[in-house]
Design a protein around this motif. Structure first.
Motif, PDB file in Angstrom:
ATOM      1  N   GLU A 150     -29.574  62.377 -35.584  1.00 24.95           N
ATOM      2  CA  GLU A 150     -30.819  61.318 -35.887  1.00 24.95           C
ATOM      3  C   GLU A 150     -31.377  61.979 -37.157  1.00 24.95           C
ATOM      4  O   GLU A 150     -32.478  62.285 -37.262  1.00 24.95           O
ATOM      5  CB  GLU A 150     -31.691  61.290 -34.774  1.00 24.95           C
ATOM      6  CG  GLU A 150     -31.105  60.550 -33.422  1.00 24.95           C
ATOM      7  CD  GLU A 150     -31.953  60.139 -32.276  1.00 24.95           C
ATOM      8  OE1 GLU A 150     -32.746  59.385 -32.739  1.00 24.95           O
ATOM      9  OE2 GLU A 150     -31.828  61.039 -31.289  1.00 24.95           O
ATOM     10  N   PHE A 231     -24.212  61.422 -35.835  1.00 30.52           N
ATOM     11  CA  PHE A 231     -23.840  60.384 -34.871  1.00 30.52           C
ATOM     12  C   PHE A 231     -22.538  59.684 -35.435  1.00 30.52           C
ATOM     13  O   PHE A 231     -21.789  59.629 -34.885  1.00 30.52           O
ATOM     14  CB  PHE A 231     -24.959  59.458 -34.411  1.00 30.52           C
ATOM     15  CG  PHE A 231     -24.522  58.463 -33.220  1.00 30.52           C
ATOM     16  CD1 PHE A 231     -24.557  58.986 -32.129  1.00 30.52           C
ATOM     17  CD2 PHE A 231     -24.063  57.447 -33.741  1.00 30.52           C
ATOM     18  CE1 PHE A 231     -23.996  58.281 -30.934  1.00 30.52           C
ATOM     19  CE2 PHE A 231     -23.579  56.496 -32.510  1.00 30.52           C
ATOM     20  CZ  PHE A 231     -23.538  56.836 -31.420  1.00 30.52           C
ATOM     21  N   ASN A 234     -19.639  61.883 -36.194  1.00 35.66           N
ATOM     22  CA  ASN A 234     -19.120  62.461 -34.966  1.00 35.66           C
ATOM     23  C   ASN A 234     -18.211  61.222 -34.402  1.00 35.66           C
ATOM     24  O   ASN A 234     -17.128  61.574 -33.808  1.00 35.66           O
ATOM     25  CB  ASN A 234     -20.070  62.660 -33.904  1.00 35.66           C
ATOM     26  CG  ASN A 234     -19.492  63.479 -32.747  1.00 35.66           C
ATOM     27  OD1 ASN A 234     -18.982  62.959 -31.702  1.00 35.66           O
ATOM     28  ND2 ASN A 234     -19.514  64.966 -32.952  1.00 35.66           N
TER      29      ASN A 234
ATOM     30  N   SER B 182     -20.709  56.768 -27.987  1.00 33.70           N
ATOM     31  CA  SER B 182     -21.697  57.863 -28.020  1.00 33.70           C
ATOM     32  C   SER B 182     -20.944  59.176 -28.793  1.00 33.70           C
ATOM     33  O   SER B 182     -19.723  59.017 -29.037  1.00 33.70           O
ATOM     34  CB  SER B 182     -22.392  58.367 -26.917  1.00 33.70           C
ATOM     35  OG  SER B 182     -23.433  59.139 -27.049  1.00 33.70           O
ATOM     36  N   ASN B 183     -21.602  60.081 -28.852  1.00 28.93           N
ATOM     37  CA  ASN B 183     -21.182  61.372 -29.467  1.00 28.93           C
ATOM     38  C   ASN B 183     -20.518  62.365 -28.288  1.00 28.93           C
ATOM     39  O   ASN B 183     -20.651  63.412 -28.699  1.00 28.93           O
ATOM     40  CB  ASN B 183     -22.172  61.936 -30.677  1.00 28.93           C
ATOM     41  CG  ASN B 183     -23.376  62.355 -29.857  1.00 28.93           C
ATOM     42  OD1 ASN B 183     -23.689  62.101 -28.824  1.00 28.93           O
ATOM     43  ND2 ASN B 183     -24.230  63.079 -30.613  1.00 28.93           N
ATOM     44  N   GLY B 184     -20.216  61.908 -27.372  1.00 29.94           N
ATOM     45  CA  GLY B 184     -19.766  62.527 -26.276  1.00 29.94           C
ATOM     46  C   GLY B 184     -20.029  62.034 -24.859  1.00 29.94           C
ATOM     47  O   GLY B 184     -20.624  60.666 -24.961  1.00 29.94           O
ATOM     48  N   GLY B 190     -26.125  61.553 -26.987  1.00 30.04           N
ATOM     49  CA  GLY B 190     -26.481  60.358 -27.965  1.00 30.04           C
ATOM     50  C   GLY B 190     -27.689  60.367 -28.548  1.00 30.04           C
ATOM     51  O   GLY B 190     -28.381  61.655 -28.488  1.00 30.04           O
ATOM     52  N   THR B 191     -28.078  59.399 -29.268  1.00 29.74           N
ATOM     53  CA  THR B 191     -29.436  59.268 -30.103  1.00 29.74           C
ATOM     54  C   THR B 191     -30.455  58.480 -29.108  1.00 29.74           C
ATOM     55  O   THR B 191     -29.973  58.177 -28.097  1.00 29.74           O
ATOM     56  CB  THR B 191     -29.014  58.477 -31.259  1.00 29.74           C
ATOM     57  OG1 THR B 191     -28.777  57.185 -30.949  1.00 29.74           O
ATOM     58  CG2 THR B 191     -28.138  59.140 -32.366  1.00 29.74           C
ATOM     59  N   THR B 192     -31.833  58.441 -29.723  1.00 25.31           N
ATOM     60  CA  THR B 192     -32.684  57.714 -29.013  1.00 25.31           C
ATOM     61  C   THR B 192     -32.318  56.261 -28.751  1.00 25.31           C
ATOM     62  O   THR B 192     -32.449  55.975 -27.674  1.00 25.31           O
ATOM     63  CB  THR B 192     -34.000  57.617 -30.012  1.00 25.31           C
ATOM     64  OG1 THR B 192     -34.268  59.019 -30.426  1.00 25.31           O
ATOM     65  CG2 THR B 192     -35.279  57.298 -29.004  1.00 25.31           C
ATOM     66  N   THR B 194     -29.066  55.181 -28.422  1.00 22.53           N
ATOM     67  CA  THR B 194     -27.859  54.910 -27.407  1.00 22.53           C
ATOM     68  C   THR B 194     -28.481  55.445 -25.972  1.00 22.53           C
ATOM     69  O   THR B 194     -28.330  54.619 -24.882  1.00 22.53           O
ATOM     70  CB  THR B 194     -26.680  55.803 -27.623  1.00 22.53           C
ATOM     71  OG1 THR B 194     -26.867  57.178 -27.646  1.00 22.53           O
ATOM     72  CG2 THR B 194     -26.241  55.369 -29.013  1.00 22.53           C
TER      73      THR B 194
END
Lengths: 347, 347
Positions: A150, A231, A234, B182-184, B190-192, B194
């Motif tokens: 982020e 993000f 990735n 997502s990143n995994g 994830g981010t806030t 996701t």
């Protein structure tokens, strides 16, 4: 130069790490010492198996009784497993026993350990991973590949400066071209985040900002650094890797369906091999975590021995070409308020 | 069913649109009428050149004297060029003269015109583009591919419902699997943004939410819909397309460097052709803009005649299988406060 290798890191540890170590010792005479960090008994056994001579004065094992697994939550586990190979290898960089940290292990763990122990460079708020992508002109680095999911617009400014310093130092590019990943090439394209980053990047001295770029530019344009939040970086890098793999796999499936095609594929196999080499992360080896006060190289989790060897090479080159002093000097020039010691570094 | 085709849209307009129209008229008997919307004289000339018989009662030209260029800022230009083919074709859907809108033209323009003229369905805040990606199990749709670059978590809930309705209707998948990019893969990744979307999706009835997914899942997992904001979707899809192109190009370059390889490639060329067909957007044709009150299909800017024909097919199938009534019913079930007319639709 001395390297601390997380010998327990990666999907195929410790075999690929010891294999990579053997080759690195052979090919990189500038490496004065290689520390193999991990569970002593396991590493001794693997060295014996692969014929790495532990009487060689250039190599030694540093015992680290704990291991951070690939699937563990990295940042949390780093705080718990104080005696893990990642933590102990990072400590060696922190106190100067090693000049570079190299790991194919848990990325979140390595990033957290680096940030906690080494801290960021003056003027850097968040570190970022620069991941290599081969294109028609050479190598383009995606920054950030996932350390900072982020990101704020100002983080991308530091990334631009750091990516430029890395491309100048390690890749020898005089005026690295820096692009901003967006959903279109026009200046007005993007989100609130990228538009703000665009504005800041336009005003940043000492970088060659070429504006918004999109997917095809990664391969078809002369770009050295592509900026994005961690993000997006990735997701993009994993999608690119998955696409290359899917295309090869489908082609193989189609070829196997027909004897003539099999014969053809055998004749053309040199081309497939060359493509694999050109497009493989093994060739590039490791991604530097830029912005921490030390050299940290993160290799792909599924690294082979060749990838580990090349990650060690990237570590040595990052130290040798003074990427971090370059970053400090460049950031000090932008933020004159940064600490004096950073401003006085000459490169 | 009647289709309004933006015959001036796309990099290769109007040739590919007329070519696609000819084939669509031949292959899709369910299409009662095809309106070719664009500059009358230009379209008449192109129909003559390609042998499209304008005396055929199933086809007619609708004059639209203005054209929105591919590089123009879509949303702005739609407001200015009232008599553009995009606006006039969209009006035909709005007032019921056509059941589906199809365009390979300016995506931003088509999305803006659709949103302005057709409005969103009850319970839908923002429309999203569902773009097809072939994988080992069939077709996975990325939603959103770029209509809504700064999506909110609740937009992804509507996307999940809409993507499910589309996959059930047009693709005949009984329980479409919906993933969140997502990143995994772990739940906590994830981010806030996701993470909030993840929480909402877990609670959404009527969808088969399988959790976080990453790049490789696009090709190797049995997934029908992958959710993301329009910025990530756009960047990801363009990167995937660019990667597939780069891999093919590099392979060709490697092959050309050696006569044996050239011979081999000739023998294996059926495999290359099959791969191209499998991986090409031509085969899938068009991406539905889901969430607007009408059927809107957006084709790739560099569409060929085959891609235009398939975009028309997707339009017909979206109408025929009642994707929009399905979406309305599903959303009404989730939000009982939605207008009564939406809740009474049966599918």
């Amino acid at each position: 130069m001395k390297v601390a290798l997380d010998a327990m890191g990666g999907d195929h540890a410790p075999a690929v790490n010891i294999g990579g170590a053997i080759d690195a010792l052979r090919y990189y005479p500038k490496m004065q010492h290689l520390y193999l960090v991990g569970i002593k008994s396991v590493l001794e056994e693997e060295c014996r198996r692969q014929g790495l001579d532990l009487n060689d004065p250039r190599v030694s094992i540093v015992d680290a009784p704990e291991v951070i697994g690939m699937a563990e939550p990295g940042a949390k586990t780093v705080r718990k497993k104080k005696n893990s190979s990642i933590n102990i290898a990072m400590d060696m960089v922190k106190d100067g026993r090693a000049d570079a940290f190299v790991s194919a292990g848990n990325t979140g763990g390595a990033v957290a350990a680096a940030t906690l122990k080494l801290r960021t460079l003056p003027g850097v708020d968040r570190a970022g991973i620069a991941s290599a992508l081969p294109n028609e002109y050479g190598i383009c680095h995606i920054l950030d590949a996932g350390a900072n999911p982020e990101a704020k617009p100002e983080h991308l400014v530091a990334y631009a400066v750091m990516g430029t310093a890395f491309a100048r130092g390690v890749l020898g590019v005089k005026e690295p071209k820096v692009g901003l990943m967006s959903n279109g090439e026009e200046d007005e394209k993007g989100t609130t985040f990228t538009k703000e980053a665009f504005k800041l990047l336009k005003q940043t001295p000492g970088i060659n900002f070429v504006g918004n770029v999109e997917g095809r530019d990664l391969f078809e344009s002369e770009l050295d650094v592509v900026l994005c939040d961690g993000f997006v970086g990735n997701v993009m890098l994993k999608s690119i890797e998955a696409t290359a793999k899917a295309v090869s796999k489908w082609l193989k499936t189609e070829i196997k369906g027909n004897p003539l095609r099999i014969a053809g594929a055998m004749l053309a196999q040199g081309a497939f091999r060359a493509l694999k080499e050109k497009s493989s992360y093994e060739t590039y080896g490791g991604s530097p975590l830029l912005g921490v006060n030390g050299v940290v190289i993160i290799a792909h989790g599924s690294s082979t021995a060749l990838a580990v060897r090349n990650a060690i090479r990237v570590g040595l080159e990052t130290v040798e070409t003074g990427v971090n002093p370059r970053i400090e000097a460049a950031l000090a020039a932008i933020h004159p308020s940064a600490p004096v010691e950073a401003a006085t570094v000459t490169v």
